[in-house]
Design a protein around this motif. Structure first.
Motif, PDB file in Angstrom:
ATOM      1  N   ILE A   8      -5.070   1.659 -10.493  1.00  0.00           N
ATOM      2  CA  ILE A   8      -4.984   2.073  -9.091  1.00  0.00           C
ATOM      3  C   ILE A   8      -6.355   2.009  -8.435  1.00  0.00           C
ATOM      4  N   GLY A  45      -6.029   8.162   3.111  1.00  0.00           N
ATOM      5  CA  GLY A  45      -6.314   6.858   2.544  1.00  0.00           C
ATOM      6  C   GLY A  45      -5.072   6.165   2.000  1.00  0.00           C
ATOM      7  N   LEU A  46      -5.315   5.049   1.324  1.00  0.00           N
ATOM      8  CA  LEU A  46      -4.252   4.234   0.754  1.00  0.00           C
ATOM      9  C   LEU A  46      -4.397   4.198  -0.762  1.00  0.00           C
ATOM     10  N   SER A  47      -3.291   3.951  -1.430  1.00  0.00           N
ATOM     11  CA  SER A  47      -3.286   3.799  -2.888  1.00  0.00           C
ATOM     12  C   SER A  47      -2.707   2.429  -3.215  1.00  0.00           C
ATOM     13  N   THR A  52     -11.665   0.860  -9.365  1.00  0.00           N
ATOM     14  CA  THR A  52     -10.294   0.837  -9.868  1.00  0.00           C
ATOM     15  C   THR A  52     -10.209   1.725 -11.105  1.00  0.00           C
ATOM     16  N   ALA A  95       0.843  -1.196   0.000  1.00  0.00           N
ATOM     17  CA  ALA A  95       0.000   0.000   0.000  1.00  0.00           C
ATOM     18  C   ALA A  95       0.878   1.246   0.000  1.00  0.00           C
ATOM     19  N   ARG A 106      -7.955   3.423  -4.904  1.00  0.00           N
ATOM     20  CA  ARG A 106      -7.738   4.271  -3.736  1.00  0.00           C
ATOM     21  C   ARG A 106      -8.805   3.962  -2.693  1.00  0.00           C
ATOM     22  N   THR A 107      -8.389   3.902  -1.443  1.00  0.00           N
ATOM     23  CA  THR A 107      -9.298   3.551  -0.359  1.00  0.00           C
ATOM     24  C   THR A 107      -9.350   4.674   0.670  1.00  0.00           C
ATOM     25  N   HIS A 143      -1.623   0.253  -6.198  1.00  0.00           N
ATOM     26  CA  HIS A 143      -1.256   0.285  -7.609  1.00  0.00           C
ATOM     27  C   HIS A 143      -0.834  -1.125  -8.000  1.00  0.00           C
ATOM     28  N   ASP A 196      -9.067   5.753   4.793  1.00  0.00           N
ATOM     29  CA  ASP A 196      -8.141   5.335   5.837  1.00  0.00           C
ATOM     30  C   ASP A 196      -8.634   4.036   6.473  1.00  0.00           C
ATOM     31  N   GLY A 241      -1.659   7.578   0.175  1.00  0.00           N
ATOM     32  CA  GLY A 241      -2.600   8.241  -0.713  1.00  0.00           C
ATOM     33  C   GLY A 241      -2.332   9.727  -0.782  1.00  0.00           C
ATOM     34  N   LYS A 242      -3.019  10.387  -1.682  1.00  0.00           N
ATOM     35  CA  LYS A 242      -2.887  11.837  -1.800  1.00  0.00           C
ATOM     36  C   LYS A 242      -3.814  12.493  -0.792  1.00  0.00           C
TER      37      LYS A 242
END
Length: 264
Positions: A211, A191-193, A230, A184, A213-214, A195, A216, A187-188
């Motif tokens: 990608i 959260g998490l990204s 996705t 993981a 993105r989730t 890829h 937190d 993220g921007k």
């Protein structure tokens, strides 16, 4: 259709509409029309006024006359202006009429990208094809944080470039009865990204990966993974992006037929 399925579809449609609205923005990813690499020489870029140069000191220098209409931070360039792009960060934006010139640093290379609201890719954009929304692609994962975030090195869709994302831990989950694990990335903002590549990559989806993105993770480490959300990276949509490739171990051995499909 059950209520849960209808809610999933409704929420996804709202999210998808917002995603495509962002892609259609006047200076969004679909507006890219050029990618040029700068060096220490004074370069004339097709259809842009002035000259553009990266002298190797961490800056880009723009030389133009007042009549050229080149603006940096709202000030018209009349002579030479200097900007300092940051490696891995969004580029410095310079305006030329209705166009925006993005000056970006990638390791020790300097890229110039033109964002034009009149770009054919933006004008002709009708949306990104997707797989049907299906609840089978919603999973609960378990996030395990690293003791400390790790700066890792990944390749790029442009030969010779590297990216250095921050890995924060791993997410373990089950798809089609098989346990999977992904590194993981931060993220921007939050959260998490995730890829990754999967068995569809290079076939029905973009070969360079996609990608997810989730939000937190919860206090107990649980995190919802809705693979229906996705998305493609910009390099899957236009020819002038410098996207990273997934971490080497982020390959799923199932065909994730969810989310965005191949575009180009």
């Amino acid at each position: 259709m059950t209520t849960a399925t209808q809610d999933l579809q409704t929420d996804w449609q709202r999210w998808h509409d917002e995603r495509e609205t962002t892609l259609r923005e006047p200076h969004g990813w679909m507006s890219l029309t050029a990618l040029e690499w700068l060096d220490d020489s004074e370069q004339v870029i097709t259809d842009l006024p002035g000259t553009w140069r990266a002298p190797g000191d961490g800056t880009v220098r723009i030389t133009a006359g007042a009549a050229d209409g080149v603006e940096v931070d709202g000030t018209t360039v009349d002579g030479t202006a200097t900007v300092a792009p940051v490696d891995g960060a969004p580029g410095v934006l310079v305006t030329v009429g209705e166009r925006v010139v993005e000056l970006a640093r990638r390791t020790d290379s300097y890229a110039l990208r033109v964002r034009d609201p009149q770009a054919p890719t933006r004008r002709d954009f009708t949306g990104v094809p997707t797989f049907p929304v299906d609840g089978r692609w919603v999973a609960t994962g378990r996030f395990e944080a690293y003791p400390e975030p790790r700066r890792i090195t990944v390749g790029a869709v442009v030969d010779g470039l590297q990216h250095f994302p921050t890995a924060v831990g791993t997410v373990t989950f089950t798809l089609d009865g098989v346990e999977q694990r992904l590194v993981a990335l931060a993220g921007k903002g939050e959260g998490l990204s995730l890829h990754f590549r999967d068995a569809t990559s290079g076939e029905s989806t973009y070969g360079g990966g996609r990608i997810l993105r989730t939000a937190d993770p919860e206090a107990d480490g649980s995190v919802t993974l809705d693979f229906n959300r996705t998305v493609n990276l910009p390099c899957a949509l236009v020819a002038f992006a410098t996207c990273p490739l997934p971490p080497a171990d982020n390959v799923l051995d199932v065909a994730v037929e969810a989310g965005e499909r191949r575009y180009l």
